[in-house]
Design a protein around this motif. Structure first.
Motif, short mmCIF file in Angstrom:
data_model
loop_
_atom_site.label_atom_id
_atom_site.label_comp_id
_atom_site.label_asym_id
_atom_site.label_seq_id
_atom_site.Cartn_x
_atom_site.Cartn_y
_atom_site.Cartn_z
N SER A 53 0.81 -1.17 0.13
CA SER A 53 0.01 0.09 -0.12
C SER A 53 0.75 1.15 0.00
O SER A 53 0.62 2.21 -0.79
N MET A 54 1.75 1.13 0.68
CA MET A 54 2.93 2.41 1.07
C MET A 54 3.50 2.60 -0.77
O MET A 54 3.76 3.60 -1.20
N LEU A 55 3.98 1.40 -1.42
CA LEU A 55 4.64 1.56 -2.60
C LEU A 55 3.28 2.14 -3.40
O LEU A 55 3.88 3.02 -4.37
N THR A 56 2.27 1.62 -3.73
CA THR A 56 1.34 2.08 -4.36
C THR A 56 0.73 3.44 -4.37
O THR A 56 0.97 4.32 -5.11
N SER A 57 0.68 3.85 -2.99
CA SER A 57 0.20 5.26 -2.78
C SER A 57 1.18 6.29 -3.17
O SER A 57 1.00 7.61 -3.36
N ASN A 58 2.70 6.02 -2.96
CA ASN A 58 3.62 6.88 -3.76
C ASN A 58 3.88 6.86 -5.06
O ASN A 58 4.22 7.71 -5.67
N LEU A 59 3.83 5.58 -5.67
CA LEU A 59 4.10 5.57 -7.00
C LEU A 59 2.87 6.21 -8.00
O LEU A 59 3.18 6.58 -9.03
N SER A 60 1.86 5.84 -7.39
CA SER A 60 0.78 6.23 -8.34
C SER A 60 0.72 7.77 -8.68
O SER A 60 0.28 8.19 -9.68
N PRO A 61 0.74 8.61 -7.75
CA PRO A 61 0.88 10.05 -8.05
C PRO A 61 2.10 10.29 -9.07
O PRO A 61 1.81 11.24 -9.76
N ALA A 62 3.17 9.84 -8.86
CA ALA A 62 4.31 9.83 -9.62
C ALA A 62 4.14 9.34 -10.99
O ALA A 62 4.37 10.29 -12.06
N THR A 63 3.27 8.20 -11.15
CA THR A 63 3.15 7.84 -12.62
C THR A 63 1.94 8.74 -13.36
O THR A 63 2.12 8.92 -14.34
N GLN A 64 1.20 9.09 -12.56
CA GLN A 64 0.06 10.12 -13.08
C GLN A 64 0.94 11.43 -13.44
O GLN A 64 0.42 11.87 -14.53
N ALA A 65 1.76 11.90 -12.95
CA ALA A 65 2.46 12.93 -13.24
C ALA A 65 3.34 12.92 -14.64
O ALA A 65 3.36 13.83 -15.51
N MET A 66 3.88 11.64 -14.44
CA MET A 66 4.50 11.32 -15.95
C MET A 66 3.79 11.15 -17.07
O MET A 66 3.93 11.77 -18.18
N VAL A 67 2.55 10.69 -16.90
CA VAL A 67 1.70 10.60 -17.99
C VAL A 67 1.20 11.89 -18.47
O VAL A 67 1.29 12.03 -19.59
N THR A 68 0.85 12.75 -17.50
CA THR A 68 0.26 14.32 -17.76
C THR A 68 1.64 14.90 -18.49
O THR A 68 1.46 15.71 -19.60
N ASN A 69 2.77 14.80 -17.95
CA ASN A 69 3.93 15.61 -18.39
C ASN A 69 4.38 15.17 -19.94
O ASN A 69 4.96 15.98 -20.42
N TRP A 70 4.38 13.84 -19.93
CA TRP A 70 4.57 13.36 -21.30
C TRP A 70 3.50 13.48 -22.43
O TRP A 70 3.84 13.08 -23.40
N GLY A 71 2.47 13.84 -21.89
CA GLY A 71 1.33 14.19 -22.89
C GLY A 71 0.61 12.82 -23.41
O GLY A 71 0.35 12.78 -24.85
N LEU A 72 0.57 11.97 -22.85
CA LEU A 72 0.11 10.46 -23.42
C LEU A 72 -1.31 10.69 -23.31
O LEU A 72 -1.96 10.92 -22.58
N HIS A 73 -2.07 10.33 -24.59
CA HIS A 73 -3.45 10.10 -24.85
C HIS A 73 -3.67 9.05 -25.39
O HIS A 73 -3.61 8.70 -26.82
N LEU A 74 -4.36 7.99 -24.55
CA LEU A 74 -4.61 6.67 -25.10
C LEU A 74 -5.91 6.35 -24.74
O LEU A 74 -6.47 6.93 -23.68
N ASP A 75 -6.98 5.55 -25.50
CA ASP A 75 -8.41 5.50 -25.21
C ASP A 75 -8.68 4.24 -24.47
O ASP A 75 -10.07 4.27 -24.21
N VAL A 76 -7.91 3.56 -23.95
CA VAL A 76 -8.45 2.59 -22.93
C VAL A 76 -7.68 2.84 -21.73
O VAL A 76 -6.32 2.83 -21.68
N MET A 77 -8.36 2.87 -20.59
CA MET A 77 -8.02 3.17 -19.49
C MET A 77 -7.45 1.95 -18.65
O MET A 77 -8.35 1.04 -18.39
N ASP A 78 -6.28 1.81 -18.22
CA ASP A 78 -5.83 0.96 -17.15
C ASP A 78 -6.51 1.02 -15.81
O ASP A 78 -6.16 2.04 -15.19
N VAL A 79 -7.62 0.39 -15.43
CA VAL A 79 -8.20 0.58 -14.15
C VAL A 79 -7.75 -0.41 -13.08
O VAL A 79 -8.18 -0.01 -11.91
N GLY A 80 -6.85 -1.17 -13.18
CA GLY A 80 -6.17 -1.82 -12.47
C GLY A 80 -6.83 -3.00 -11.73
O GLY A 80 -7.96 -3.58 -12.21
#
Length: 416
Positions: A53-80
Motif C-alpha cells: 500500500s505504501m508503494l502504491t500510494s507513492n508511485l501512483s501520483p508519480a506515474t500520473q504526473a509522468m503521464v501528464t508531463n509526457w502528454g500521453l493520450h490513449l483511449d483504453v484506461m488501465d483501471v487496475g
C-alpha cells in the motif's frame, strides 16, 4: 455466494491465519503451536500489504504526473487489478469455480499429479477471470467453468515446475506460487534467460543487488538502491526537490521493510512446512507437498523491486511508441512486481537481464490488454462498474498479464 463472499470479505490477513491454523491441526501440531503459526502468518501478510500500500500510494501520483508531463493520450484506461477482481467476482460462475477448484486441487494431490496445495483462496479470482472471458465470448457458463478448470490444472503444474526457483532465488523451501498473472510468464522468462546465456558479451553482464552490496558496502544496500530509484522516478515525474526527497525515502523504506515482513511470514510458515512434511512422510512415504501462496511473499526481493521501478518509465514509453497499443498504463504500474516477477527469477536476480526480459514481457502485456479491452469493457458493464468520466473502454496491465487465460480465450475464439 453468501458463504464465499463472507470468506473473501475477511481478507487475506484474516483468512490465511484461519487456513494455516486448520492445516496445523490437521498435521497434528497441537492447538497452541498451530494458533501461533496462523497468527504469525497473518501478521506477516498484514505487514506485506501495508508495504505494498505504501508503494502504491507513492508511485501512483508519480506515474500520473509522468503521464501528464509526457502528454500521453490513449483511449483504453488501465483501471487496475482490483477492478478486474471485482468484475470476476461479479460473474455467476463464482460458486462453481470455487467448488471445482478445491476439488481439482485435492484430486491432483491425492493422485500425485501435483505437489502444490493452493491455499491462496482470495486469488481464485484469477481462475474465475479466465472462465469469465470465455463465458462472455461464447455466452456459455459451462464453457466458462471448463476454461477455469483448465487454467487451474495448468497453473498448478507450472507452480510445481518453478518451485526450485522459489526455493533457490527467494530462499523459500516448500513454497510454490500458483499466481496466474505471474507464473503464466515463467516458461517464456526461463527460455529468454537461456537465450541470453548464449549471447557473447551480454551473458557476462551481471548486475545483482547482492554483488553490489558486497562491492559497495552500505552504499549497495537495498534501501540505498530504493533511495536512488525513488529519486530517478521523482525527477522523471517533474517533482519538486521536496517531493523527490519524500518519494526517495519512501522507496528506500519499501525495499528495507518488505524483506523483514516476509521473514515474519516465514516464521509462521516454517513450523507448518516441517510438520506437514513429517505428517505426510509418516502416512505417504516419499510424498512431497508445496504450500501455494500469493506472489506477494516474494515481490519484495531487491532485484524484483529494482527492475519494476525502472520498468515504470519504460512501460510508459512502450505504450507511447508501440503501433496498435491503445491502453494507457496507470493504476497497475505500481503492481508491476506481480506481472514481471518471472522476468527476474530465472536469472537469479540479475537486474540487467531482468530489464531485458521485462521489456519483452511488457510488449506482450500491452498488446494483450489492448486486445482484451472489448470483452473487459463488456464484463464491466454487465456488473455495473462505474466508468471513469470520459472513459469508453477499460482494461488493465494485470489482465494483460493473464497469459494462460488469454491463450485459452484466443483458442476458443478460433473455433467459436
Amino acid at each position: 455466494m453468501q458463504i464465499i463472499n463472507f470468506i473473501l470479505d475477511l481478507g487475506p490477513t484474516v483468512m490465511m491465519p484461519i487456513i494455516i491454523m486448520l492445516l496445523g491441526l490437521l498435521f497434528r501440531q497441537g492447538f497452541p503451536r498451530a494458533f501461533r503459526s496462523g497468527l504469525t502468518i497473518g501478521m506477516g501478510f498484514a505487514g506485506i500489504f501495508l508495504v505494498i500500500s505504501m508503494l502504491t500510494s507513492n508511485l501512483s501520483p508519480a506515474t500520473q504526473a509522468m503521464v501528464t508531463n509526457w502528454g500521453l493520450h490513449l483511449d483504453v484506461m488501465d483501471v487496475g487489478w482490483p477492478i478486474a477482481a471485482a468484475i470476476s467476482f461479479g460473474t455467476p460462475i463464482v460458486p462453481a469455480v470455487f467448488i471445482m477448484g478445491l476439488f481439482i486441487n485435492v484430486l491432483m494431490l491425492s493422485m500425485n499429479w501435483t505437489k502444490t496445495m493452493d491455499i491462496d483462496l482470495w486469488n481464485y479470482w484469477h481462475f474465475i477471470f479466465s472462465g469469465a472471458l470465455i463465458m462472455y465470448l461464447t455466452n456459455s457458463a459451462i464453457l466458462g467453468i471448463i476454461a477455469s478448470g483448465i487454467t487451474i490444472v495448468i497453473i498448478l503444474k507450472l507452480a510445481d515446475w518453478t518451485q526450485p526457483y522459489v526455493a533457490k532465488v527467494f530462499d523459500m523451501p516448500g513454497i510454490s506460487l500458483p499466481h496466474t498473472e505471474s507464473i503464466s510468464w515463467a516458461p517464456l522468462g526461463i527460455l529468454l534467460n537461456k537465450v541470453i546465456d548464449n549471447i557473447p558479451g551480454i551473458n557476462k553482464i551481471d548486475i545483482n543487488p547482492e554483488k553490489i552490496q558486497e562491492r559497495f558496502g552500505v552504499f549497495g544496500e537495498p534501501m540505498l538502491i530504493g533511495l536512488v530509484l525513488g529519486a530517478f522516478i521523482g525527477i522523471l515525474a517533474g517533482y519538486t526537490v521536496e517531493s523527490v526527497v519524500k518519494l526517495s525515502v519512501n522507496m528506500a523504506a519499501v525495499l528495507f521493510l518488505m524483506p523483514r515482513m516476509v521473514r515474519i511470514l516465514m516464521e509462521g510458515l516454517l513450523p507448518l512446512s516441517e510438520s506437514g512434511r513429517e505428517y505426510l512422510s509418516n502416512r505417504f512415504p516419499g510424498k512431497e507437498v508445496f504450500i501455494g501462496l500469493d506472489a506477494a511473499v516474494v515481490i519484495g526481493h531487491p532485484s524484483v523491486m529494482a527492475v519494476c521501478i525502472l520498468m515504470i518509465p519504460i512501460t510508459l514509453l512502450l505504450a507511447a511508441v508501440l503501433p496498435g497499443n491503445r491502453i494507457l498504463p496507470f493504476t497497475d504500474l505500481a503492481g508491476l512486481p506481480f506481472c514481471l516477477l518471472w522476468a527476474v527469477a530465472p536469472s537469479k536476480g540479475n537486474v540487467f537481464r531482468g530489464l531485458i526480459i521485462s521489456t519483452i514481457f511488457m510488449v506482450g502485456i500491452l498488446y494483450i490488454a489492448t486486445d482484451l479491452a472489448p470483452v473487459t469493457t463488456l464484463m464491466a458493464k454487465q456488473v455495473n462498474f462505474p466508468f471513469p468520466e470520459g472513459t469508453a473502454a477499460i482494461s488493465s496491465l494485470d489482465g494483460g498479464a493473464h497469459l494462460i487465460p488469454y491463450i485459452i480465450f484466443k483458442m476458443v475464439g478460433i473455433f467459436h
